[in-house]
Design an enzyme around this catalytic site. Structure first.
Site, PDB file in Angstrom:
ATOM      1  N   ASP A  20      14.919   4.113   1.189  1.00 47.46           N
ATOM      2  CA  ASP A  20      14.735   4.807   2.370  1.00 47.46           C
ATOM      3  C   ASP A  20      16.019   5.398   2.779  1.00 47.46           C
ATOM      4  O   ASP A  20      16.621   5.464   3.949  1.00 47.46           O
ATOM      5  CB  ASP A  20      14.200   4.031   3.417  1.00 47.46           C
ATOM      6  CG  ASP A  20      12.600   3.412   3.156  1.00 47.46           C
ATOM      7  OD1 ASP A  20      11.769   4.334   2.565  1.00 47.46           O
ATOM      8  OD2 ASP A  20      12.432   2.333   3.359  1.00 47.46           O
ATOM      9  N   LYS A  23      17.194   9.905   0.189  1.00 40.58           N
ATOM     10  CA  LYS A  23      17.342  10.564  -1.199  1.00 40.58           C
ATOM     11  C   LYS A  23      16.742  11.856  -1.223  1.00 40.58           C
ATOM     12  O   LYS A  23      17.042  12.914  -1.839  1.00 40.58           O
ATOM     13  CB  LYS A  23      16.828   9.542  -2.389  1.00 40.58           C
ATOM     14  CG  LYS A  23      17.737   8.379  -2.647  1.00 40.58           C
ATOM     15  CD  LYS A  23      17.161   7.387  -3.490  1.00 40.58           C
ATOM     16  CE  LYS A  23      15.830   6.998  -3.214  1.00 40.58           C
ATOM     17  NZ  LYS A  23      15.664   6.081  -1.972  1.00 40.58           N
ATOM     18  N   GLY A  47       8.452   7.260  -0.721  1.00 42.94           N
ATOM     19  CA  GLY A  47       8.170   8.213   0.207  1.00 42.94           C
ATOM     20  C   GLY A  47       9.364   9.054   0.528  1.00 42.94           C
ATOM     21  O   GLY A  47      10.134   8.790   1.209  1.00 42.94           O
ATOM     22  N   HIS A  48       9.441  10.363  -0.117  1.00 44.62           N
ATOM     23  CA  HIS A  48      10.546  11.116  -0.007  1.00 44.62           C
ATOM     24  C   HIS A  48      10.316  12.203   1.262  1.00 44.62           C
ATOM     25  O   HIS A  48       9.506  13.145   0.823  1.00 44.62           O
ATOM     26  CB  HIS A  48      10.981  11.689  -1.365  1.00 44.62           C
ATOM     27  CG  HIS A  48      11.414  10.729  -2.189  1.00 44.62           C
ATOM     28  ND1 HIS A  48      11.747  10.797  -3.550  1.00 44.62           N
ATOM     29  CD2 HIS A  48      11.891   9.347  -1.887  1.00 44.62           C
ATOM     30  CE1 HIS A  48      12.233   9.767  -4.086  1.00 44.62           C
ATOM     31  NE2 HIS A  48      12.172   8.980  -2.993  1.00 44.62           N
ATOM     32  N   GLN A 232      13.202   4.279  -4.342  1.00 42.95           N
ATOM     33  CA  GLN A 232      13.733   2.861  -3.925  1.00 42.95           C
ATOM     34  C   GLN A 232      15.325   2.670  -3.829  1.00 42.95           C
ATOM     35  O   GLN A 232      15.911   3.898  -4.066  1.00 42.95           O
ATOM     36  CB  GLN A 232      13.013   1.794  -4.529  1.00 42.95           C
ATOM     37  CG  GLN A 232      11.359   1.553  -4.440  1.00 42.95           C
ATOM     38  CD  GLN A 232      10.569   2.442  -5.195  1.00 42.95           C
ATOM     39  OE1 GLN A 232      10.968   2.683  -6.682  1.00 42.95           O
ATOM     40  NE2 GLN A 232       9.679   2.950  -4.726  1.00 42.95           N
TER      41      GLN A 232
END
Ligand code: IMP
Length: 432
Positions: A20, A23, A47-48, A232
């Site tokens: 988080d 990225k 989750g991007h 991650q």
């Protein structure tokens, strides 16, 4: 300390904390000048988030490059693929006018997450004695366990001659269902249902499945610009993270080579992403965590809620012990520092420079998680800037205190900060 002059044609982007770090935004930004973006590990636990043209996109499995129509995207062999997530993401993007056909390539060696893996993920959390890991519940651990146990079903199996896939699915599913029902009194969907799911997946992505190792090595040979997108962060790495409170893949640079089949010498630059403070979702040690009002205000200001599970993220001060460790493991050449604007209203800021563990001062990150539980952060205090930074686009125009904060981070981490992100939109960046 200077920005590396290495060839940036093949560049890796990695999280240096507990994920988080932002990225997705950085990959999207640098993706503009890339030909290929590839993911090499993890799955739909990531989750991007990317915002542009007034819309917010959250990608869990597809490489962030998919949002730019001229980019070819690769899901490498090191990724574990959730059929429902993949089909849903392709469909949602299609509804927004973003086509994936002809530019999404999935490794035939990538393993598939079955419904049984998700149930097992839940069961292993339920039966775990002591503290739970706090997984995303996406079946990541059990799918990688089956990969290591040589039981997995791979994307290439979807293309096997008629009958072979059915046989593999039936063996795997029946085994798992029997095991779950005899040990835990639970069971997953039967092999017929799982086969139907995989057949739907095959219909959707048949043309995308290929030997992505060949695709990538050709792209390297053709001098294409390639971004390798980590999911991650270093502290969730199965080997180097805060084990056992980690994910089940190598989130650090080694994962690039085993997860894509390209050689170390092809990598020209490693860009590490650091948030200007620290967050963590899930359980496990977090030495600089702020549990009171300051932590709550960081969470609110930074919208620190998991983009995969919606869970509130634990928030804390910047930890340079963690960042230095991640710099070293990954060979980080330069850093993108994100969410600086979240700190705009702080009167003063703290940076952790070492840990005090049972009378000993540690400047190196300890490999033993039990030591970390007892670690007390040693802090340095810096004045805050208490001015908005979201509209600033030049480093020299940042308030002096903000520049000092960044320069102190550079010195402690041992790598130059070359991008500063001051807001969530595509434009809110400072390049140095
Ligand atoms: P798993 O990857 O679902 O097995 O979860 C293992 C640990 O990694 C848990 O603490 C999760 O919260 C954490 N985790 C997994 N993916 C992410 C991510 O993308 N961002 C932050 N934490 C994550």
């Amino acid at each position: 300390m200077r920005v590396s002059k290495t060839d940036r044609r093949v560049q890796v982007i990695l999280g240096m904390q507990w994920g988080d770090e932002g990225k997705g935004k950085i990959v999207d930004l640098l993706g503009e000048s890339s030909d290929v973006v590839a993911r090499f590990q993890g799955g739909a636990n990531a989750g991007h988030t990317v915002r542009f043209e007034g819309r917010k996109y959250i990608l869990h499995l597809l490489p962030t490059g998919i949002l730019r129509p001229n980019i070819q995207c690769v899901i490498g062999n090191g990724v574990v693929i959730d059929p429902d997530s993949l089909m849903e993401e392709i469909r949602t993007l299609g509804d927004s006018g973003i086509e994936t056909a002809g530019r999404l390539w999935i490794s035939h060696r990538a393993h598939i997450i079955l419904p049984q893996h998700k149930i097992l993920d839940q069961i292993s959390e339920d039966i775990r004695t002591g503290q739970k890991i706090g997984t995303t519940g996406r079946g990541i651990g059990p799918a990688y366990a089956d990969k290591a146990g040589r039981l997995g079903i791979r994307m290439g199996d979807l293309l096997a001659p008629e009958g072979i896939l059915a046989e593999r699915v039936s063996q795997q599913v029946e085994n798992r269902n029997n095991q779950m029902s005899s040990l835990y009194g639970r069971s997953g969907p039967g092999s017929r249902e799982v086969l139907l799911l995989l057949e739907r997946l095959r219909e959707k992505v048949r043309d995308c499945i290929t030997d992505t190792r060949i695709f990538l090595n050709r792209a390297i040979g053709d001098q294409k610009r390639i971004l390798l997108e980590g999911a991650q962060g270093a502290m969730l790495d199965i080997d180097f993270g805060t084990y056992p409170f980690v994910t089940s893949s190598n989130t650090t640079v080694g994962g690039v080579f085993t997860g894509l089949g390209i050689a170390p010498r092809e990598i020209g630059h490693v860009l590490g992403v650091l948030k200007a403070y620290t967050t963590r979702v899930g359980n496990g040690p977090f030495p600089t965590e702020l549990t009171g009002g300051l932590g709550d205000s960081l969470r609110t200001k930074g919208a620190e809620f998991g983009s995969t599970t919606g869970r509130p993220r634990r928030c804390g001060w910047f930890d340079s012990v963690v960042a230095r460790y991640a710099r070293e493991i990954n060979g980080v050449d330069s850093v993108a520092l994100t969410k600086l604007d979240v700190l705009d209203e702080m009167k003063e800021l703290r940076i952790c420079t070492a840990y005090k563990c049972r009378e000993e001062v540690l400047e190196d990150f300890p490999g033993n998680c039990d030591l970390l539980d007892a670690a007390l952060p040693v802090y340095e205090t810096l004045p805050g800037w208490q001015k908005p930074t979201g509209d600033i686009r030049e480093f020299g125009k940042l308030p002096a205190e903000a520049r000092k904060y960044i320069e102190r981070i550079e010195r402690l981490v041992g790598a130059p900060v070359e991008i500063v992100s001051v807001g969530s939109s595509r434009e809110q960046n400072i390049f140095r």
